[in-house]
Design a protein around this motif. Structure first.
Motif, PDB file in Angstrom:
ATOM      1  N   GLY A 109       0.811  -1.210   0.000  1.00 46.74           N
ATOM      2  CA  GLY A 109       0.000   0.000   0.000  1.00 46.74           C
ATOM      3  C   GLY A 109       0.844   1.260   0.000  1.00 46.74           C
ATOM      4  N   LYS A 110       0.540   2.169   0.919  1.00 41.98           N
ATOM      5  CA  LYS A 110       1.280   3.434   1.017  1.00 41.98           C
ATOM      6  C   LYS A 110       2.276   3.463   2.171  1.00 41.98           C
ATOM      7  CE  LYS A 110      -1.872   6.603  -1.360  1.00 41.98           C
ATOM      8  NZ  LYS A 110      -2.626   7.888  -1.269  1.00 41.98           N
ATOM      9  N   SER A 111       2.506   2.329   2.795  1.00 38.44           N
ATOM     10  CA  SER A 111       3.463   2.276   3.890  1.00 38.44           C
ATOM     11  C   SER A 111       4.887   2.186   3.370  1.00 38.44           C
ATOM     12  CB  SER A 111       3.173   1.076   4.806  1.00 38.44           C
ATOM     13  OG  SER A 111       1.997   1.274   5.549  1.00 38.44           O
ATOM     14  N   GLU A 112       5.818   2.664   4.183  1.00 38.07           N
ATOM     15  CA  GLU A 112       7.227   2.582   3.815  1.00 38.07           C
ATOM     16  C   GLU A 112       7.718   1.143   3.919  1.00 38.07           C
ATOM     17  OE1 GLU A 112       8.728   7.068   5.140  1.00 38.07           O
ATOM     18  OE2 GLU A 112       9.349   5.312   6.307  1.00 38.07           O
ATOM     19  N   GLY A 113       8.931   0.931   3.443  1.00 33.41           N
ATOM     20  CA  GLY A 113       9.530  -0.391   3.484  1.00 33.41           C
ATOM     21  C   GLY A 113       9.738  -0.940   2.093  1.00 33.41           C
ATOM     22  N   LYS A 114      10.932  -1.443   1.849  1.00 35.26           N
ATOM     23  CA  LYS A 114      11.253  -1.973   0.527  1.00 35.26           C
ATOM     24  C   LYS A 114      10.898  -3.447   0.398  1.00 35.26           C
ATOM     25  CE  LYS A 114      14.991  -2.072  -2.899  1.00 35.26           C
ATOM     26  NZ  LYS A 114      16.421  -1.746  -3.158  1.00 35.26           N
ATOM     27  N   TYR A 115      11.052  -4.189   1.505  1.00 37.24           N
ATOM     28  CA  TYR A 115      10.859  -5.640   1.436  1.00 37.24           C
ATOM     29  C   TYR A 115       9.795  -6.112   2.417  1.00 37.24           C
ATOM     30  CZ  TYR A 115      15.503  -5.268  -0.694  1.00 37.24           C
ATOM     31  OH  TYR A 115      16.561  -4.911  -1.473  1.00 37.24           O
ATOM     32  N   THR A 116       9.017  -7.094   2.000  1.00 39.76           N
ATOM     33  CA  THR A 116       8.130  -7.799   2.918  1.00 39.76           C
ATOM     34  C   THR A 116       8.876  -8.994   3.498  1.00 39.76           C
ATOM     35  OG1 THR A 116       6.044  -8.990   3.161  1.00 39.76           O
ATOM     36  CG2 THR A 116       7.161  -9.210   1.046  1.00 39.76           C
ATOM     37  N   THR A 117       8.559  -9.336   4.740  1.00 42.09           N
ATOM     38  CA  THR A 117       9.140 -10.536   5.353  1.00 42.09           C
ATOM     39  C   THR A 117       8.044 -11.561   5.671  1.00 42.09           C
ATOM     40  OG1 THR A 117       9.062  -9.544   7.571  1.00 42.09           O
ATOM     41  CG2 THR A 117      11.098  -9.262   6.318  1.00 42.09           C
ATOM     42  N   VAL A 118       6.867 -11.336   5.161  1.00 42.64           N
ATOM     43  CA  VAL A 118       5.741 -12.280   5.212  1.00 42.64           C
ATOM     44  C   VAL A 118       5.525 -12.854   6.618  1.00 42.64           C
ATOM     45  CG1 VAL A 118       4.582 -14.163   3.991  1.00 42.64           C
ATOM     46  CG2 VAL A 118       6.386 -12.888   2.845  1.00 42.64           C
ATOM     47  N   GLY A 119       5.360 -11.959   7.584  1.00 42.06           N
ATOM     48  CA  GLY A 119       4.992 -12.395   8.922  1.00 42.06           C
ATOM     49  C   GLY A 119       6.055 -12.254   9.976  1.00 42.06           C
ATOM     50  N   ASP A 120       7.291 -11.963   9.584  1.00 43.66           N
ATOM     51  CA  ASP A 120       8.369 -11.796  10.558  1.00 43.66           C
ATOM     52  C   ASP A 120       8.336 -10.375  11.128  1.00 43.66           C
ATOM     53  OD1 ASP A 120      10.654 -11.830  12.090  1.00 43.66           O
ATOM     54  OD2 ASP A 120      12.023 -11.681  10.392  1.00 43.66           O
ATOM     55  N   ARG A 121       8.886  -9.413  10.403  1.00 42.69           N
ATOM     56  CA  ARG A 121       8.931  -8.041  10.904  1.00 42.69           C
ATOM     57  C   ARG A 121       7.559  -7.363  10.857  1.00 42.69           C
ATOM     58  NH1 ARG A 121      14.770  -6.233   8.275  1.00 42.69           N
ATOM     59  NH2 ARG A 121      16.017  -7.644   9.598  1.00 42.69           N
ATOM     60  N   GLU A 122       6.606  -7.998  10.195  1.00 41.82           N
ATOM     61  CA  GLU A 122       5.245  -7.462  10.205  1.00 41.82           C
ATOM     62  C   GLU A 122       4.647  -7.471  11.612  1.00 41.82           C
ATOM     63  OE1 GLU A 122       6.330  -8.037   6.146  1.00 41.82           O
ATOM     64  OE2 GLU A 122       6.501  -9.400   7.862  1.00 41.82           O
ATOM     65  N   LEU A 123       5.213  -8.286  12.508  1.00 47.19           N
ATOM     66  CA  LEU A 123       4.769  -8.233  13.895  1.00 47.19           C
ATOM     67  C   LEU A 123       5.065  -6.853  14.486  1.00 47.19           C
ATOM     68  CD1 LEU A 123       3.554  -9.887  16.260  1.00 47.19           C
ATOM     69  CD2 LEU A 123       5.908 -10.301  17.008  1.00 47.19           C
ATOM     70  N   LEU A 124       6.182  -6.246  14.067  1.00 41.94           N
ATOM     71  CA  LEU A 124       6.501  -4.888  14.517  1.00 41.94           C
ATOM     72  C   LEU A 124       5.457  -3.898  14.025  1.00 41.94           C
ATOM     73  CD1 LEU A 124      10.365  -4.757  13.849  1.00 41.94           C
ATOM     74  CD2 LEU A 124       9.161  -5.475  15.928  1.00 41.94           C
ATOM     75  N   ASP A 125       4.916  -4.154  12.844  1.00 42.54           N
ATOM     76  CA  ASP A 125       3.877  -3.280  12.294  1.00 42.54           C
ATOM     77  C   ASP A 125       2.621  -3.331  13.162  1.00 42.54           C
ATOM     78  OD1 ASP A 125       5.805  -3.170  10.345  1.00 42.54           O
ATOM     79  OD2 ASP A 125       4.636  -4.181   8.807  1.00 42.54           O
ATOM     80  N   ALA A 126       2.227  -4.537  13.555  1.00 38.90           N
ATOM     81  CA  ALA A 126       1.053  -4.680  14.416  1.00 38.90           C
ATOM     82  C   ALA A 126       1.298  -4.031  15.773  1.00 38.90           C
ATOM     83  CB  ALA A 126       0.704  -6.159  14.590  1.00 38.90           C
ATOM     84  N   ARG A 127       2.503  -4.219  16.309  1.00 38.87           N
ATOM     85  CA  ARG A 127       2.845  -3.583  17.586  1.00 38.87           C
ATOM     86  C   ARG A 127       2.726  -2.061  17.489  1.00 38.87           C
ATOM     87  NH1 ARG A 127       5.417  -6.698  21.460  1.00 38.87           N
ATOM     88  NH2 ARG A 127       6.411  -8.643  20.766  1.00 38.87           N
ATOM     89  N   ALA A 128       3.215  -1.514  16.380  1.00 36.15           N
ATOM     90  CA  ALA A 128       3.186  -0.062  16.195  1.00 36.15           C
ATOM     91  C   ALA A 128       1.750   0.447  16.097  1.00 36.15           C
ATOM     92  CB  ALA A 128       3.979   0.321  14.948  1.00 36.15           C
ATOM     93  N   ALA A 129       0.898  -0.295  15.405  1.00 40.86           N
ATOM     94  CA  ALA A 129      -0.500   0.114  15.271  1.00 40.86           C
ATOM     95  C   ALA A 129      -1.195   0.115  16.627  1.00 40.86           C
ATOM     96  CB  ALA A 129      -1.223  -0.835  14.306  1.00 40.86           C
ATOM     97  N   ILE A 130      -0.958  -0.917  17.407  1.00 35.05           N
ATOM     98  CA  ILE A 130      -1.592  -1.022  18.717  1.00 35.05           C
ATOM     99  C   ILE A 130      -1.050   0.046  19.657  1.00 35.05           C
ATOM    100  CG2 ILE A 130      -1.816  -2.513  20.742  1.00 35.05           C
ATOM    101  CD1 ILE A 130      -1.840  -4.873  18.694  1.00 35.05           C
ATOM    102  N   ALA A 131       0.258   0.325  19.575  1.00 35.28           N
ATOM    103  CA  ALA A 131       0.843   1.382  20.406  1.00 35.28           C
ATOM    104  C   ALA A 131       0.244   2.735  20.058  1.00 35.28           C
ATOM    105  CB  ALA A 131       2.359   1.398  20.223  1.00 35.28           C
ATOM    106  N   TRP A 132       0.046   2.985  18.763  1.00 37.11           N
ATOM    107  CA  TRP A 132      -0.570   4.258  18.331  1.00 37.11           C
ATOM    108  C   TRP A 132      -1.984   4.363  18.890  1.00 37.11           C
ATOM    109  CZ3 TRP A 132      -5.047   5.432  15.832  1.00 37.11           C
ATOM    110  CH2 TRP A 132      -5.200   6.754  15.387  1.00 37.11           C
TER     111      TRP A 132
END
Length: 289
Positions: A109-132
Motif C-alpha cells: 500500500g502506502k506504507s514505507e519499506g522496501k521488502y516484505t518478510t511475510v509475517g516476521d517483521r510485520e509483527l513490529l507493524d502490528a505492535r506499532a499500530a496497537i501502540a498508536w
C-alpha cells in the motif's frame, strides 16, 4: 565451448533467475485504491505511525464511538484497499459497532519499506499500530481484537502469543509452514515449479533480512481465544496443516475454534458472506465483551 563451460553458464543463468524470482517475491506490487471508509458511510482519519525499526506505516482510523477496536490485517500483495476481503471486513466490523484501525503492512500500500518478510517483521507493524491506538485513543482501546487474512493471519497468531493487551483473534487461511506455502505460492502466483523454492527460499531471506516464520511453532504458545478458518480448496494452505495447529493448541487453549469451509484461499467471506459474518460476529461478540 567445453561441457564444463556450458554447465557454468547454465548454472549462472539459473542462479540469476532464482535471484530475480526471490527479489520479486519480497517486493510485491503495491495495491492502491480510491475507496475509503467514507464510501461505506463512516467518517475516518488518515493516520501515520512509526515502527520500532523506523518505518512509517499509513492507514485509516475509524472512531465508531466504542471502547472496542478491531484491526483487520491484510495478506501478502494486498493492502487496506483490497476489495475481496478487506473492504467487506471493514464494513462488517463498522456495522457491528467496533472502531476500526486498518493499515498497510510494510512494503504494501502506502506504507514505507522496501521488502516484505511475510509475517516476521510485520509483527513490529502490528505492535506499532496497537501502540498508536493506546497512545492516541486509550478510551477506545479497552478491548482490542484482530482479524487477519493469510499473512495477516500469521501476524494474528503471533500477536496473540507475543503482544500484550489483545483479547482475541481470527486467523483466516493462515499458512502454518511458510516454506511449504512459499513453494505452493510459486506455482499459484508465478506458474513456476514448486521445487524452485529450494533455491529461491534462502535468497529471499538473504535479500529481505527477515527470518522464516512457521505459525505451527506457536501452537503451544497461544492461550487466548482464536478462531481458525481454513478452506478445502485452498491451493496455498492445506486444511490438515491448520487442523494440526488446532489439535496441538486446544491441548492448552480451550478457547480455540476451527471452521473448515469449501473455499479457496481467503475466499470464505466471498463465497459464504453471511455465514462468515455470523461466525466471526459471534466469536468477536463473545470475546470482545
Amino acid at each position: 565451448m567445453t561441457w564444463v563451460g556450458i554447465f557454468i553458464i547454465v548454472l549462472l543463468v539459473f542462479l540469476a533467475f532464482s535471484a530475480f524470482v526471490a527479489y520479486k517475491m519480497i517486493t510485491p506490487p503495491r495495491l492502491l485504491g480510491d475507496w475509503t471508509p467514507k464510501d461505506l458511510g463512516f467518517d475516518y482519519e488518515e493516520v501515520t505511525f512509526e515502527t520500532e525499526d523506523g518505518l512509517k506505516l499509513r492507514g485509516w482510523w475509524v472512531d465508531n464511538g466504542s471502547d472496542k477496536t478491531v484491526l483487520p490485517l491484510h495478506g501478502y500483495t494486498a493492502s487496506r484497499w483490497e476489495k475481496l476481503y478487506m473492504r467487506p471486513t471493514i464494513e462488517f466490523l463498522l456495522r457491528e459497532g467496533y472502531n476500526v484501525l486498518a493499515f498497510d503492512f510494510r512494503a504494501h500500500g502506502k506504507s514505507e519499506g522496501k521488502y516484505t518478510t511475510v509475517g516476521d517483521r510485520e509483527l513490529l507493524d502490528a505492535r506499532a499500530a496497537i501502540a498508536w491506538l493506546r497512545e492516541n485513543h486509550p478510551e477506545r482501546a479497552q478491548r482490542i481484537g484482530l482479524v487477519g487474512f493469510s499473512m495477516g493471519a500469521i501476524v494474528t497468531i503471533r500477536s496473540l502469543a507475543e503482544v500484550e493487551g489483545i483479547c482475541c483473534g481470527v486467523a483466516d487461511s493462515p499458512p502454518m509452514y511458510l516454506d511449504r506455502a512459499g513453494a505452493r505460492g510459486l506455482r499459484y502466483f508465478a506458474k513456476l515449479p514448486e521445487w524452485l523454492h529450494l533455491f529461491v527460499r534462502p535468497l529471499t531471506k538473504l535479500f529481505s533480512g527477515g527470518k522464516e516464520v512457521h505459525p505451527i511453532e506457536y501452537a503451544e504458545r497461544v492461550r487466548k481465544p482464536l478462531l481458525l478458518i481454513a478452506g478445502e480448496k485452498d491451493p496455498l494452505v492445506m486444511v490438515d496443516e491448520v487442523r494440526e495447529f488446532y489439535e496441538k493448541n486446544r491441548e492448552i487453549n480451550p478457547d480455540v475454534e476451527l471452521w473448515v469451509t469449501d473455499a479457496p484461499h481467503v475466499r470464505t467471506i466471498k463465497l459464504h458472506p453471511e455465514e462468515w459474518k455470523g461466525k466471526v460476529g459471534e466469536f468477536l461478540g463473545k470475546w470482545m465483551g
